[in-house]
Design an enzyme around this catalytic site. Sequence first.
Site, PDB file in Angstrom:
ATOM      1  N   LYS A 116       0.867  -1.194   0.000  1.00 31.13           N
ATOM      2  CA  LYS A 116       0.000   0.000   0.000  1.00 31.13           C
ATOM      3  C   LYS A 116       0.894   1.231   0.000  1.00 31.13           C
ATOM      4  O   LYS A 116       1.526   1.548   0.995  1.00 31.13           O
ATOM      5  CB  LYS A 116      -0.916   0.053   1.220  1.00 31.13           C
TER       6      LYS A 116
ATOM      7  N   GLU B 260       9.666   1.166  10.464  1.00 32.94           N
ATOM      8  CA  GLU B 260      10.669   2.217  10.220  1.00 32.94           C
ATOM      9  C   GLU B 260       9.962   3.539  10.430  1.00 32.94           C
ATOM     10  O   GLU B 260       9.111   3.913   9.622  1.00 32.94           O
ATOM     11  CB  GLU B 260      11.190   2.123   8.782  1.00 32.94           C
TER      12      GLU B 260
ATOM     13  N   CYS C 276      13.310  10.804   6.723  1.00 36.55           N
ATOM     14  CA  CYS C 276      13.285  10.358   8.130  1.00 36.55           C
ATOM     15  C   CYS C 276      14.601  10.665   8.818  1.00 36.55           C
ATOM     16  O   CYS C 276      14.631  11.000  10.000  1.00 36.55           O
ATOM     17  CB  CYS C 276      12.973   8.873   8.195  1.00 36.55           C
TER      18      CYS C 276
ATOM     19  N   GLU D  37       9.623  15.958  15.509  1.00 31.31           N
ATOM     20  CA  GLU D  37      10.035  15.748  14.121  1.00 31.31           C
ATOM     21  C   GLU D  37       9.257  16.754  13.267  1.00 31.31           C
ATOM     22  O   GLU D  37       8.028  16.803  13.314  1.00 31.31           O
ATOM     23  CB  GLU D  37       9.694  14.331  13.669  1.00 31.31           C
TER      24      GLU D  37
END
Length: 490
Positions: free
Chosen positions: A185, A261, A296, A392
């Site tokens: 997906k 992850e 990331c 983040e």
Amino acid sequence: MFESWDYDPDAVPVRSGHFIGGSIVDDRPAIEVRRPSDGVVYAAIPEAGEESVDRAVASARKAFHDSDWACIEPRRRARILRRWADLLERHADELAVLESLGSTRPVADARAWDVPFAAESLRFFAEYADKLGGDVAATRGDHLGFVASEPYGVVAAIAPWNLPLVMAAWKCGPALAAGNAVVLKPSELTPFSSLRFAELAIEAGMPPGILNVVNGSGARTGDSLVRHADIGKITFTGSTRSGAAVMTAAAATGLKPVTLELGGKCPQIVFADAPSIERAAAIVSRAILLNAGQVCVAGSRLLVQESIRDELVARIIAHCRMPVPGATWEKRAILPPIVSQRQAIRIDGIVNTSLAEGAEALLGGDWESAASHYRPTVLGGVTNATTAVREEIFGPVLTVQSFNDEEEAWALAAHGTYGLAAGIHTGDVSRALRAVRKLEAGTVWVNRYGRSEDFVIPTGGFKSSGIGKDLGRQAVEANLRHKSVLIDFS
Ligand code: NAD
């Protein structure tokens, strides 16, 4: 063709749907898809609910049992994966257009980096197809004991929007090399390159049904996929919040194993004894500007030794002024757009909150609302409690903190939540090795930042940055389960 780009984004044909049983299947369009560069809605995708997800999983399950994918000579499986990689490269112009059109990846970067990188990572995983069969155990002489590594069956692979093709290759490659079937997906923000990726797998000789793609949102399609009873393993890349939801759903529906992850807030630590201040400045800047910080492992927290702070920061600011904002279909584009207005507003919110908390904008911090690009921003006057240091951001925002000695550097580097990656710049090998011991991060880079074709080095985070690894032998191993066999032949 590549030399003649820029291209006209309105002239690119886009094929939508799901990819089930070896071909694209249409479904009712349900989610509009926008181009990050100009916000224009350029296509729509269907949203797979339980029924379409079930079709895709059933197709994968059937192919896993009926085709020879899991039990052919592993080297034949490897050949198909390598042919697939070759086809990605042969179609690199077309894929780079498709990738750049609706993502934040400038076409030149997609052509020079994303497509070849995705292809080469598939070749890397192919190399493990016949290397991880299992072990023979030490047993008494009239017994034979062995541990057979076998695929799980159907793996659910869920990918984010920030590097769509590369992420698809990193999720699907190890699962397929290990002999699994996959239902992928992609992100609902960047759904299209994955469909072409899957079509080329069939052209390479992969049995239909071994790789399927379902499109739709995380809350509906992703959740249905994760909860499906016939999923044997989940490999997910995305935010920590979604990763936690995936893990909860996996636990509630059969304790499915997960590879996660997730997010990061990575420090780049520069000591006064760095081999070159200018080189460190270039590396630090690139690590926050790459994909406009939408990576990331974005190196978003600069920790610099006080004695070189002013010089280093001045050089970094000079680098951060260079990138020219552009649309992803312009070959000259260097600074990519932010993926969505929602995300740009979120970035700006964090910057403004941090300014109100006492941070000082050394560069940027003055986003014009509705602009698709966010100007590189450097924030001084922050502490570990400042919002921009804690959260983040996923944008081109670098915070700056200084330290006097190693102990202070390690203390600042420690983050309460994340432990994805860290960079250190020093000319002292012992100090670098002390950093490796001290830093709680899944990857530590010394006098560099970011990866090249070093696929053998796995990537993955500690703490809330994730569980397990992408890349490396470890990624393929994580897609195998181990069956213990003990035979009495006395
Ligand atoms: P996201 O979590 O919003 O979405 C990622 C994917 O998960 C999408 O396909 C989404 O549709 C799906 N999803 C969302 N909620 C779900 C649910 N409840 N169940 C199943 N699927 C669900 O993340 P994003 O905004 O697409 O990507 C950015 C994030 O990804 C950042 O936090 C970034 O750090 C992280 N990321 C991590 C790595 C890594 O290797 N550690 C790599 C790239 C991106």
